[in-house]
Write an enzyme that holds these catalytic residues in place. Structure first.
Site, mmCIF file in Angstrom:
data_model
loop_
_atom_site.group_PDB
_atom_site.id
_atom_site.type_symbol
_atom_site.label_atom_id
_atom_site.label_comp_id
_atom_site.label_asym_id
_atom_site.label_seq_id
_atom_site.Cartn_x
_atom_site.Cartn_y
_atom_site.Cartn_z
ATOM 1 N N GLU A 97 46.997 -31.690 6.521
ATOM 2 C CA GLU A 97 46.561 -31.594 8.194
ATOM 3 C C GLU A 97 46.272 -33.122 8.113
ATOM 4 O O GLU A 97 45.652 -34.043 7.587
ATOM 5 C CB GLU A 97 45.531 -30.439 7.476
ATOM 6 C CG GLU A 97 44.738 -30.523 9.233
ATOM 7 C CD GLU A 97 43.265 -28.960 8.493
ATOM 8 O OE1 GLU A 97 42.951 -29.233 7.587
ATOM 9 O OE2 GLU A 97 42.555 -29.142 9.202
ATOM 10 N N LYS B 94 45.366 -24.199 15.009
ATOM 11 C CA LYS B 94 45.231 -23.530 14.425
ATOM 12 C C LYS B 94 43.472 -22.926 15.361
ATOM 13 O O LYS B 94 43.553 -22.938 15.942
ATOM 14 C CB LYS B 94 43.737 -24.881 13.467
ATOM 15 C CG LYS B 94 43.172 -24.286 12.857
ATOM 16 C CD LYS B 94 41.730 -25.331 11.901
ATOM 17 C CE LYS B 94 41.359 -25.633 10.532
ATOM 18 N NZ LYS B 94 40.525 -26.969 10.162
ATOM 19 N N CYS C 32 44.469 -24.078 7.082
ATOM 20 C CA CYS C 32 43.040 -25.050 6.378
ATOM 21 C C CYS C 32 42.486 -23.770 6.715
ATOM 22 O O CYS C 32 42.806 -22.450 5.407
ATOM 23 C CB CYS C 32 42.786 -26.052 6.388
ATOM 24 S SG CYS C 32 41.337 -27.461 5.161
HETATM 25 O O1 LIG Z 1 37.487 -23.250 4.354
HETATM 26 C C1 LIG Z 1 37.301 -24.641 3.698
HETATM 27 O O2 LIG Z 1 36.621 -24.859 2.520
HETATM 28 C C2 LIG Z 1 38.082 -25.971 4.334
HETATM 29 C C3 LIG Z 1 38.318 -25.966 5.355
HETATM 30 C C4 LIG Z 1 39.111 -27.425 6.018
HETATM 31 O O3 LIG Z 1 38.750 -28.356 5.675
HETATM 32 C C5 LIG Z 1 39.694 -27.026 7.689
HETATM 33 O O4 LIG Z 1 39.746 -26.207 7.967
HETATM 34 O O5 LIG Z 1 40.141 -28.575 7.834
#
Ligand SMILES: O=C(O)CCC(=O)C(=O)O
Length: 282
Positions: free
Chosen positions: A43, A120, A161
């Site tokens: 990411e 996303k 993520c």
């Molecule tokens: O869900 C998480 O703990 C981290 C999510 C995150 O860092 C993101 O979505 O970029």
């Protein structure tokens, strides 16, 4: 084709976009030389991660133009073509034609053609009092569609993520026949130790598919401390490749026979009781 090799590239992104792209290219070509067929970047691999950075690094690209038409998408297209691999281009900050910002993953085939775009869906808005507050929705818009793409080995589903926390995405993708879910993702030193491995393995065991999660490396200088620990998990939920938090690469052989094998051994697919929970059967 019943197996292929996946590589996850865990790299630390600095402030210089061009340097990040060059580093990604070097690693993609190295992974391809080592036999990888499907390569994954993390990411926000072309920028630091943080709400203050998205607008500065955002690129507008056109899905109908070969190579996608922006600096990073052109670089990704060329990497995939030169390496002759399927390339999941982590994510990059995207600016839509209307000016909205998205956290977006692009996927490229070995001809350098754009085969999927995932914006996303679930934005990372959390509040751990005294530890960490993060509000992606203060600058980003959320994607509205699930994404999957075809490969010679089967369909692969995508999430970015925080999308990993929502079992529905992986469940629906698996029901549609995806053999794997891939999540470029930058967890952090608060939520990483709590949930990263748990979530990757949970998505695998729930759905009896392969799951890969590719993180940026931790950069002690960075404002956001990425968790690292990129990993590949098999349909039994065994971790078959993983690493610590530094820069590097992991490879795994994805043996598709395991999907059939585990589904025979533990046939939850045939045992589901949609008559008891019809609201999830729709
Ligand atoms: O869900 C998480 O703990 C981290 C999510 C995150 O860092 C993101 O979505 O970029």
């Amino acid at each position: 084709m019943s197996s292929f090799k996946i590589a996850l590239i865990q790299l630390a992104a600095g402030a210089q976009k061009a340097a990040n792209l060059t580093k990604a290219r070097t690693k993609v070509l190295e992974a391809a030389r080592n036999g990888a067929n499907l390569i994954v970047l993390p990411e926000c691999f072309n920028s630091p991660y943080g709400t203050q950075h998205f607008a500065n690094y955002a690129e507008e690209f056109h899905t109908t133009v070969a190579g996608g038409s922006s600096e990073s998408t052109q670089a990704l297209s060329k990497m995939a073509q030169d390496a002759q691999v399927y390339l999941i281009g982590g994510s990059i900050p995207e600016r839509s034609r209307e000016g909205a910002l998205f956290n977006t993953c692009t996927v490229w085939d070995p001809q350098g053609t754009l085969v999927a775009v995932h914006r996303k869906i679930h934005l990372f808005d959390v509040n751990f009092p005294g530890k960490m507050v993060f509000k992606e929705s203060s600058v980003l818009e959320a994607g509205r569609e699930m994404t999957e793409f075809a490969t010679p080995w089967g369909k692969v589903g995508l999430g970015i993520c925080y999308d990993m926390r929502f079992p529905e995405l992986a469940m629906v993708a698996a029901r549609r026949g995806c053999i794997a879910m891939v999540y470029p993702g930058a967890f952090n030193t608060t939520t990483g130790p709590l949930h990263w491995e748990l979530l990757v393995r949970a998505r695998a065991v729930d759905n009896q598919i392969f799951v890969a999660a590719c993180s940026p490396a931790r950069d002690p200088e960075a404002g956001y401390q990425a968790w690292g620990h990129s990993m590949v998990v098999d349909p039994y939920a065994r971790v078959i490749a993983n690493m610590e938090e530094g820069e590097g690469m992991v490879y795994a052989d994805v043996d598709l026979k395991l999907i059939e094998e585990v589904r025979k051994a533990v046939p939850v697919y045939e045992q589901r009781r949609f008559d008891v929970y019809p609201d999830v059967a729709r």
